[in-house]
Scaffold this motif. Structure first.
Motif, PDB file in Angstrom:
ATOM      1  N   UNK A 472       0.872  -1.312  -0.071  1.00  0.00           N
ATOM      2  CA  UNK A 472       0.111  -0.058  -0.049  1.00  0.00           C
ATOM      3  C   UNK A 472       0.860   1.213  -0.049  1.00  0.00           C
ATOM      4  N   UNK A 473       2.123   1.523   0.534  1.00  0.00           N
ATOM      5  CA  UNK A 473       2.926   2.356   1.049  1.00  0.00           C
ATOM      6  C   UNK A 473       3.611   2.676  -0.564  1.00  0.00           C
ATOM      7  N   UNK A 474       4.069   1.616  -1.205  1.00  0.00           N
ATOM      8  CA  UNK A 474       4.584   1.787  -2.624  1.00  0.00           C
ATOM      9  C   UNK A 474       3.532   2.165  -3.552  1.00  0.00           C
ATOM     10  N   UNK A 475       2.454   1.295  -3.457  1.00  0.00           N
ATOM     11  CA  UNK A 475       1.400   1.875  -4.629  1.00  0.00           C
ATOM     12  C   UNK A 475       1.127   3.214  -4.403  1.00  0.00           C
ATOM     13  N   UNK A 476       1.276   3.735  -3.052  1.00  0.00           N
ATOM     14  CA  UNK A 476       0.740   5.405  -2.861  1.00  0.00           C
ATOM     15  C   UNK A 476       1.852   6.129  -3.701  1.00  0.00           C
ATOM     16  N   UNK A 477       3.278   5.691  -3.378  1.00  0.00           N
ATOM     17  CA  UNK A 477       4.410   6.429  -4.063  1.00  0.00           C
ATOM     18  C   UNK A 477       4.204   6.288  -5.625  1.00  0.00           C
ATOM     19  N   UNK A 478       4.198   5.296  -6.046  1.00  0.00           N
ATOM     20  CA  UNK A 478       3.775   5.032  -7.340  1.00  0.00           C
ATOM     21  C   UNK A 478       2.849   5.774  -8.067  1.00  0.00           C
ATOM     22  N   UNK A 479       1.661   6.151  -7.308  1.00  0.00           N
ATOM     23  CA  UNK A 479       0.514   6.818  -8.082  1.00  0.00           C
ATOM     24  C   UNK A 479       1.186   8.161  -8.121  1.00  0.00           C
ATOM     25  N   UNK A 480       1.653   8.757  -6.720  1.00  0.00           N
ATOM     26  CA  UNK A 480       2.066  10.080  -6.934  1.00  0.00           C
ATOM     27  C   UNK A 480       3.240  10.472  -7.796  1.00  0.00           C
ATOM     28  N   UNK A 481       4.033   9.671  -7.960  1.00  0.00           N
ATOM     29  CA  UNK A 481       4.937   9.785  -8.865  1.00  0.00           C
ATOM     30  C   UNK A 481       4.378   9.937 -10.293  1.00  0.00           C
ATOM     31  N   UNK A 482       3.411   8.915 -10.956  1.00  0.00           N
ATOM     32  CA  UNK A 482       2.856   9.164 -12.044  1.00  0.00           C
ATOM     33  C   UNK A 482       1.871  10.616 -12.207  1.00  0.00           C
ATOM     34  N   UNK A 483       1.448  11.105 -11.103  1.00  0.00           N
ATOM     35  CA  UNK A 483       0.661  12.335 -10.967  1.00  0.00           C
ATOM     36  C   UNK A 483       1.801  13.465 -11.095  1.00  0.00           C
ATOM     37  N   UNK A 484       2.772  13.270 -10.416  1.00  0.00           N
ATOM     38  CA  UNK A 484       3.942  14.391 -10.772  1.00  0.00           C
ATOM     39  C   UNK A 484       4.328  14.649 -12.183  1.00  0.00           C
ATOM     40  N   UNK A 485       4.471  13.505 -12.898  1.00  0.00           N
ATOM     41  CA  UNK A 485       4.921  13.400 -14.382  1.00  0.00           C
ATOM     42  C   UNK A 485       3.926  13.595 -14.996  1.00  0.00           C
ATOM     43  N   UNK A 486       2.684  13.533 -14.708  1.00  0.00           N
ATOM     44  CA  UNK A 486       1.520  13.770 -15.466  1.00  0.00           C
ATOM     45  C   UNK A 486       1.389  15.520 -15.568  1.00  0.00           C
ATOM     46  N   UNK A 487       1.397  15.863 -14.379  1.00  0.00           N
ATOM     47  CA  UNK A 487       1.302  17.573 -14.231  1.00  0.00           C
ATOM     48  C   UNK A 487       2.597  18.254 -15.010  1.00  0.00           C
ATOM     49  N   UNK A 488       3.573  17.582 -14.740  1.00  0.00           N
ATOM     50  CA  UNK A 488       4.988  18.117 -15.419  1.00  0.00           C
ATOM     51  C   UNK A 488       4.883  18.132 -16.892  1.00  0.00           C
ATOM     52  N   UNK A 489       4.353  17.033 -17.498  1.00  0.00           N
ATOM     53  CA  UNK A 489       4.289  16.664 -18.917  1.00  0.00           C
ATOM     54  C   UNK A 489       3.239  17.808 -19.648  1.00  0.00           C
ATOM     55  N   UNK A 490       2.201  17.955 -18.710  1.00  0.00           N
ATOM     56  CA  UNK A 490       1.006  18.884 -19.022  1.00  0.00           C
ATOM     57  C   UNK A 490       1.309  20.374 -19.111  1.00  0.00           C
ATOM     58  N   UNK A 491       2.263  20.626 -18.093  1.00  0.00           N
ATOM     59  CA  UNK A 491       2.641  21.808 -17.851  1.00  0.00           C
ATOM     60  C   UNK A 491       3.480  22.302 -19.222  1.00  0.00           C
ATOM     61  N   UNK A 492       4.599  21.601 -19.349  1.00  0.00           N
ATOM     62  CA  UNK A 492       5.705  21.886 -20.281  1.00  0.00           C
ATOM     63  C   UNK A 492       5.135  22.052 -21.723  1.00  0.00           C
ATOM     64  N   UNK A 493       4.201  21.073 -22.081  1.00  0.00           N
ATOM     65  CA  UNK A 493       3.612  20.957 -23.221  1.00  0.00           C
ATOM     66  C   UNK A 493       2.735  22.258 -23.466  1.00  0.00           C
ATOM     67  N   UNK A 494       1.978  22.866 -22.516  1.00  0.00           N
ATOM     68  CA  UNK A 494       1.073  24.051 -22.615  1.00  0.00           C
ATOM     69  C   UNK A 494       2.178  25.265 -22.896  1.00  0.00           C
ATOM     70  N   UNK A 495       3.239  25.279 -22.169  1.00  0.00           N
ATOM     71  CA  UNK A 495       4.063  26.070 -22.242  1.00  0.00           C
ATOM     72  C   UNK A 495       4.789  26.247 -23.379  1.00  0.00           C
ATOM     73  N   UNK A 496       5.080  25.331 -24.048  1.00  0.00           N
ATOM     74  CA  UNK A 496       5.765  25.021 -25.216  1.00  0.00           C
ATOM     75  C   UNK A 496       5.147  25.881 -26.281  1.00  0.00           C
TER      76      UNK A 496
END
Length: 496
Positions: A472-496
């Protein structure tokens, strides 16, 4: 008259009989009532003199003996019917005879009904024991004790106290209605029944200690002592026998030791001289609550060698000391095998426990691998952006690249779900291996010993909780990591 001494009443009735006031005296008692039946020479003469001093003394003694909860009824009978009936001492004292009875023989019947739900009264202990002995059916005796109260208030003895695992007998002046019993050990009874066939197991749930009491030489009632010793020994012999059955007054035992022994006994004539020796041996079977199968097997071997003429009650030597000595020798001869076996089980248990750690490690490695993959892609794009610089007219974070990156994130999420699914199946498989380990050695070790060795009470719960917490602990880390990358990719794409 002492209100708790029925022996004085009995002596008084006997003296009246000797003076020819009564023709015959009979006292009977069971669990439900006490009955005093006196044969009268003349009904008319008795009724005429019912308020004379001698009869007043008799009725006063009877009513003073009665327990305050019980009820009493006095009947004057001829050979056909009840002619007069009294329920209280007052009714007797105000009775006025009308001279309407013929001068014929009859009976005075005094019935004390026992109505208490908290205890059972016993007025004449010898007569009560006589009733039990005359039932001619040991199963019925056990049934009666099962059905009625387990506390007995005795009026016929001045100094009487017997307390066993399930029963309490005490003189009225010392009787304690709040006495507490030890709980019957259902596990002990189950263990006994698993290691011997008892034909009456469904109906007789008593253990030897329910009737066992160490009676000293000054015990006041020999009849009581003899009955309880026979009941206790009958139950002990059924524990040590491989096959046993109680049928009416006949006890049948069969034992497969070094020698096969079969013997039948009449319950009333069962010899109890070896009871204490047997009881010590029986008590030792459950002393440390382990190795029961080994102990009972050794005990049967020793008993079969110590019996004379295939009679379990005719023993040469001290079977308790012999059983204990043989068990100690057995342990010394087998201690290395026993230790090796326990070490082998411990090693296998350690391997199984390590498998749970490996499951968490594998899940952790999968998470790290996913993290490194995403980090590599992200850093590569950032590095490419820096190399091209601001002069490049070709954008790095295009919509097509964004779709590709989101697809990678989704694939990583699905990969996580698959890893969790696979981990759940592997966990179930490890628990199956644990159960197989237990079943593999259950015939070699005592059940309680094996459960303690395998930590059976909390092994599953402990490891299941460990796996659930870590994943459960690693699954939460995994989900948070995917969410951070999703936000980062979305932000960089919009800014580009």
């Amino acid at each position: 008259m002492n209100s708790i001494d029925s022996q004085i009443l009995k002596n008084y009735l006997d003296s009246c009989k000797e003076k020819d006031l009564f023709k015959e005296l009979n006292i009977s008692e069971d669990f439900d009532e006490c009955k005093i039946k006196i044969r009268l020479l003349s009904i008319e003469q008795f009724l005429i003199n019912i308020n004379s001093d001698i009869y007043k003394h008799l009725f006063s003694a009877v009513f003073s003996l009665k327990d305050h909860i019980d009820t009493i009824k006095i009947n004057i009978n001829d050979n056909v019917e009840t002619l007069e009936s009294f329920n209280t001492l007052e009714e007797v004292s105000i009775f006025n005879y009308q001279f309407d009875r013929s001068d014929k023989e009859g009976s005075l019947e005094i019935i004390i009904s026992k109505v208490s739900n908290e205890y059972t009264t016993i007025y004449f202990l010898d007569n009560f024991i006589e009733f039990l002995n005359n039932t001619s059916n040991i199963s019925f005796i056990f049934e009666l004790f099962e059905k009625h109260n387990n506390k007995f208030k005795i009026f016929s003895e001045q100094n009487f106290l017997v307390k066993t695992n399930s029963f309490y007998f005490a003189s009225a002046q010392n009787f304690d209605p709040l006495v507490v019993f030890e709980n019957k050990n259902a596990d002990k009874l189950k263990k006994i029944n698993e290691n011997c066939h008892f034909g009456n197991a469904a109906s007789i749930k008593f253990l030897p200690e329910d009737f066992y009491h160490y009676f000293n030489n000054s015990f006041p009632n020999q009849n009581f002592k003899n009955l309880f010793e026979r009941l206790s020994l009958a139950l002990i012999l059924r524990v040590f026998s491989d096959v046993s059955e109680f049928d009416s007054n006949k006890l049948t035992y069969k034992m497969f030791g070094y020698k096969t022994i079969k013997h039948e006994y009449n319950f009333m004539s069962l010899n109890t001289k070896s009871l204490n020796d047997y009881y010590q041996s029986y008590n030792d079977l459950f002393f440390d609550n382990s190795n029961f199968i080994d102990k009972i097997g050794l005990a049967r071997n020793v008993i079969s060698l110590h019996t004379i003429n295939q009679d379990f009650t005719n023993i040469k030597g001290d079977i308790y000391s012999s059983i204990k000595s043989n068990y100690n020798i057995y342990l010394k001869e087998n201690i290395k095998k026993y230790i090796d076996l326990k070490n082998k089980i411990t090693d296998k248990l350690f391997t199984i426990s390590s498998s749970f750690d490996n499951l968490v490690d594998d899940f952790s490695k999968s998470f790290k691998s996913s993290f490194y993959t995403l980090a590599t892609i992200f850093l590569s794009l950032i590095l490419l952006r820096l190399i091209k610089g601001s002069t490049s007219t070709i954008p790095i974070f295009t919509f097509e690249v964004y779709v590709f990156l989101i697809s990678v994130l989704f694939a990583m999420y699905l990969y996580k779900k698959y890893i969790l699914f696979e981990l759940s199946h592997k966990k179930d498989r490890i628990f199956e291996q644990y159960e197989q380990l237990k079943n593999q050695y259950i015939s070699l070790l005592d059940k309680s010993d094996l459960n303690e060795l395998l930590m059976y009470e909390n092994f599953k719960e402990k490891n299941n909780k460990y796996i659930s917490t870590q994943t459960e602990q690693y699954s939460k880390y995994w989900n948070k990591t995917l969410l951070v990358y999703f936000i980062s990719f979305t932000f960089l794409t919009i800014c580009a």
